[in-house]
Enzyme design. Structure first.
Site, PDB file in Angstrom:
ATOM      1  CB  CYS A  98      10.086  -7.185  12.557  1.00  0.00           C
ATOM      2  SG  CYS A  98       9.807  -6.139  11.121  1.00  0.00           S
ATOM      3  CG  HIS A 128       5.461 -10.011  10.156  1.00  0.00           C
ATOM      4  ND1 HIS A 128       5.708  -9.807  11.493  1.00  0.00           N
ATOM      5  CD2 HIS A 128       6.396  -9.270   9.497  1.00  0.00           C
ATOM      6  CE1 HIS A 128       6.735  -8.981  11.625  1.00  0.00           C
ATOM      7  NE2 HIS A 128       7.176  -8.646  10.423  1.00  0.00           N
ATOM      8  CD  GLU A 129       7.438  -9.863   5.884  1.00  0.00           C
ATOM      9  OE1 GLU A 129       7.588  -8.654   5.602  1.00  0.00           O
ATOM     10  OE2 GLU A 129       8.111 -10.417   6.770  1.00  0.00           O
ATOM     11  CG  HIS A 149       6.154  -4.861   7.108  1.00  0.00           C
ATOM     12  ND1 HIS A 149       6.678  -3.895   7.941  1.00  0.00           N
ATOM     13  CD2 HIS A 149       6.641  -6.049   7.555  1.00  0.00           C
ATOM     14  CE1 HIS A 149       7.438  -4.477   8.853  1.00  0.00           C
ATOM     15  NE2 HIS A 149       7.429  -5.782   8.646  1.00  0.00           N
TER      16      HIS A 149
END
EC number: 3.5.1.88
Length: 171
Positions: free
Chosen positions: A91, A133-134, A137
């Site tokens: 990351c 993953h994004e 966030h």
């Protein structure tokens, strides 16, 4: 275009939940363009607006080998997921650290593109992992949150130490 500053764990701003983009306009397009430039400069494959202290639901990704196939996702929503996979994820907000994170192998999302048009995308393998993953966030979740408390604390201490070293260099 501009290079944006990437926030680093354990910065609390990484935990903010992103708001939906209400209106596609030149400002949002500029943010997406700046995010792409920042991601490429940092040699990443994905970047969420939260990572650059912009708390809107914007993601940029490019998992292509030639680094010329950018994907901009505005207000992405996960519609379907299936299967299981995982890789050692890194990351840009946690430089130098990697960990195996379980993810869905295949996903379908809906999002707006750079022009504000809605589209659906089915993805698998690395693209599916990167999107998940994004999207984490955007809800204030980091890959370290999937780890044991011991591993998460070890990484946090390491990042805090690195931050202090960098602050001394900047003085």
């Amino acid at each position: 275009m501009s290079i944006l500053q990437i926030l680093h764990f354990p910065d609390d701003r990484l935990r903010k939940i992103a708001s939906p983009v209400k209106k596609m306009d030149d400002q949002i397009r500029q943010i997406a363009d700046d995010m792409l430039e920042t991601m490429y400069q940092a040699e990443g494959i994905g970047l969420a607006a939260t990572q650059v202290n912009i708390h809107q639901r914007i993601i940029v990704i490019d998992v292509s080998e030639d680094r010329h196939q950018p994907l901009i996702l505005i207000n992405p929503e996960l519609l379907e997921k299936s299967g299981e996979t995982g890789i050692e994820e890194g990351c840009l907000s946690i430089p130098g650290e990697k960990a195996f994170i379980p993810r869905a192998k295949e996903i379908t999302i809906q999002a707006l593109n750079r022009e504000g048009r809605s589209f659906r995308l089915s993805a698998d393998d690395l693209l599916a992992i990167c999107i998940q993953h994004e999207m984490d966030h955007l809800i204030g979740k980091l890959f370290v949150d999937y780890l044991s408390p011991f591993k998460r604390q070890r990484i946090q201490k390491k990042m805090e130490k690195l931050q202090k070293i960098n602050e001394k260099k900047d003085k």
